[in-house]
Design a protein around this motif. Sequence first.
Motif, PDB file in Angstrom:
ATOM      1  N   PRO A 221     -71.369  28.299 202.265  1.00 19.50           N
ATOM      2  CA  PRO A 221     -71.808  26.879 201.334  1.00 19.50           C
ATOM      3  C   PRO A 221     -71.464  27.200 199.918  1.00 19.50           C
ATOM      4  O   PRO A 221     -71.535  28.216 199.541  1.00 19.50           O
ATOM      5  CB  PRO A 221     -73.340  26.804 201.681  1.00 19.50           C
ATOM      6  N   PHE A 222     -71.052  26.056 199.503  1.00 18.95           N
ATOM      7  CA  PHE A 222     -71.056  26.203 197.982  1.00 18.95           C
ATOM      8  C   PHE A 222     -70.902  24.590 197.293  1.00 18.95           C
ATOM      9  O   PHE A 222     -71.096  23.756 198.232  1.00 18.95           O
ATOM     10  CB  PHE A 222     -69.411  26.438 197.592  1.00 18.95           C
ATOM     11  N   ARG A 223     -71.088  24.682 196.170  1.00 21.60           N
ATOM     12  CA  ARG A 223     -71.169  23.215 195.665  1.00 21.60           C
ATOM     13  C   ARG A 223     -70.307  23.320 194.364  1.00 21.60           C
ATOM     14  O   ARG A 223     -70.102  24.211 193.700  1.00 21.60           O
ATOM     15  CB  ARG A 223     -72.530  22.924 194.997  1.00 21.60           C
ATOM     16  N   ILE A 224     -69.952  22.110 193.891  1.00 16.52           N
ATOM     17  CA  ILE A 224     -69.353  21.944 192.611  1.00 16.52           C
ATOM     18  C   ILE A 224     -70.405  21.225 191.553  1.00 16.52           C
ATOM     19  O   ILE A 224     -71.020  20.238 192.155  1.00 16.52           O
ATOM     20  CB  ILE A 224     -68.063  21.018 192.695  1.00 16.52           C
ATOM     21  N   VAL A 225     -70.686  21.810 190.437  1.00 13.26           N
ATOM     22  CA  VAL A 225     -71.672  21.210 189.689  1.00 13.26           C
ATOM     23  C   VAL A 225     -71.216  20.922 188.258  1.00 13.26           C
ATOM     24  O   VAL A 225     -70.291  21.620 187.882  1.00 13.26           O
ATOM     25  CB  VAL A 225     -72.994  22.244 189.792  1.00 13.26           C
ATOM     26  N   GLY A 226     -72.170  20.138 187.503  1.00 16.20           N
ATOM     27  CA  GLY A 226     -71.785  19.965 186.195  1.00 16.20           C
ATOM     28  C   GLY A 226     -72.465  18.456 185.726  1.00 16.20           C
ATOM     29  O   GLY A 226     -72.820  17.852 186.416  1.00 16.20           O
ATOM     30  N   PRO A 227     -72.427  18.287 184.517  1.00 16.38           N
ATOM     31  CA  PRO A 227     -73.310  17.236 183.747  1.00 16.38           C
ATOM     32  C   PRO A 227     -72.531  15.874 183.868  1.00 16.38           C
ATOM     33  O   PRO A 227     -72.691  14.791 183.721  1.00 16.38           O
ATOM     34  CB  PRO A 227     -73.760  17.699 182.590  1.00 16.38           C
ATOM     35  N   ARG A 228     -71.010  15.986 184.112  1.00 20.97           N
ATOM     36  CA  ARG A 228     -70.136  14.789 183.883  1.00 20.97           C
ATOM     37  C   ARG A 228     -69.300  14.645 185.074  1.00 20.97           C
ATOM     38  O   ARG A 228     -69.200  15.625 186.231  1.00 20.97           O
ATOM     39  CB  ARG A 228     -69.354  15.157 182.617  1.00 20.97           C
ATOM     40  N   GLU A 229     -68.972  13.427 185.406  1.00 19.52           N
ATOM     41  CA  GLU A 229     -68.231  13.074 186.678  1.00 19.52           C
ATOM     42  C   GLU A 229     -66.995  12.162 186.444  1.00 19.52           C
ATOM     43  O   GLU A 229     -66.192  12.390 187.450  1.00 19.52           O
ATOM     44  CB  GLU A 229     -69.210  12.116 187.703  1.00 19.52           C
ATOM     45  N   THR A 230     -66.860  11.584 185.166  1.00 16.59           N
ATOM     46  CA  THR A 230     -65.762  10.717 185.006  1.00 16.59           C
ATOM     47  C   THR A 230     -64.415  11.446 184.771  1.00 16.59           C
ATOM     48  O   THR A 230     -64.207  12.510 184.510  1.00 16.59           O
ATOM     49  CB  THR A 230     -66.366   9.810 183.746  1.00 16.59           C
ATOM     50  N   LEU A 231     -63.460  10.386 184.761  1.00 13.77           N
ATOM     51  CA  LEU A 231     -62.165  10.856 184.238  1.00 13.77           C
ATOM     52  C   LEU A 231     -61.871  10.081 182.985  1.00 13.77           C
ATOM     53  O   LEU A 231     -62.699   9.330 182.615  1.00 13.77           O
ATOM     54  CB  LEU A 231     -61.019  10.293 185.176  1.00 13.77           C
ATOM     55  N   HIS A 232     -60.824  10.468 182.204  1.00 15.59           N
ATOM     56  CA  HIS A 232     -60.440   9.957 180.919  1.00 15.59           C
ATOM     57  C   HIS A 232     -59.640   8.695 181.024  1.00 15.59           C
ATOM     58  O   HIS A 232     -58.901   8.578 182.001  1.00 15.59           O
ATOM     59  CB  HIS A 232     -59.876  10.795 180.104  1.00 15.59           C
ATOM     60  N   ASP A 233     -60.048   7.578 180.550  1.00 15.46           N
ATOM     61  CA  ASP A 233     -59.358   6.416 180.680  1.00 15.46           C
ATOM     62  C   ASP A 233     -58.435   6.146 179.499  1.00 15.46           C
ATOM     63  O   ASP A 233     -58.917   5.957 178.356  1.00 15.46           O
ATOM     64  CB  ASP A 233     -60.406   5.143 180.613  1.00 15.46           C
ATOM     65  N   GLN A 234     -56.949   6.232 180.136  1.00 13.44           N
ATOM     66  CA  GLN A 234     -56.266   6.173 178.838  1.00 13.44           C
ATOM     67  C   GLN A 234     -56.130   4.912 178.098  1.00 13.44           C
ATOM     68  O   GLN A 234     -55.956   4.774 176.716  1.00 13.44           O
ATOM     69  CB  GLN A 234     -54.861   6.485 179.352  1.00 13.44           C
TER      70      GLN A 234
END
Length: 227
Positions: free
Chosen positions: A36-49
């Motif tokens: 098992p593994f997870r991807i973690v972090g406080p942000r989810e978005t992409l940059h909008d050019q």
Amino acid sequence: MLRFMPVGDSMTIGSAGEHTWRYRLWRHLCASHDGPFRIVGPRETLHDQATGAPTSYEYADGDPRFPRAHLAGWGEGWLHMAPLIADTVRAHRANVLLVSLGLIDLGFYTDAEQTIENTRRFVAAAREADPHIRMVLLPVIPNVRAEGDAAFAAQVARFNELLAKTAADLDEPRSALLLASPPPGYDIHLDTYDGTHPNASGEHRIAAAFANAMHEAWGLGGPYELP
């Protein structure tokens, strides 16, 4: 459980309509990691050019299973991430950091020696939050400014030299610090859309750099097969 947190700049956050190397690595780990593994972090978005802000959720694949979490930002470097990393590691219980930083620092904020001091601050802060945390550090990879600006290219080369020394100096058994090799075969004319930011083939090559480093050093997952 392994909790991976991608940390980076514009090449890691990615732009609206892209897959990102984060997605490519997640797909690889799903297929190759036995556990098992997870991807973690406080942000989810992409940059909008279009707006110049990190507000987009328009990932190219749109797979609802993809964990979009990260700590990355357009225009952010070691200078910006060092003050954030301890609290972020604690909050998200990250235990493997996948770090691609340095280009922004060298381009706009700090020279190679100052940048490596911020790298050391980052490592110390991450270990303060979790003394057993593991980190994979990617050198500054080829980019269009280094191709055309000799002074900047020298700073990149100097920083990468210092990064290799720092990774060796700070590596320790309880908290591994691993220097990844530059992405195999990376060519800014083939693997980026503007000389800096990865296109699809560049995403695969950056993901491969992280995946192969972890597999070779730690036996984690498997070798990354480039398409």
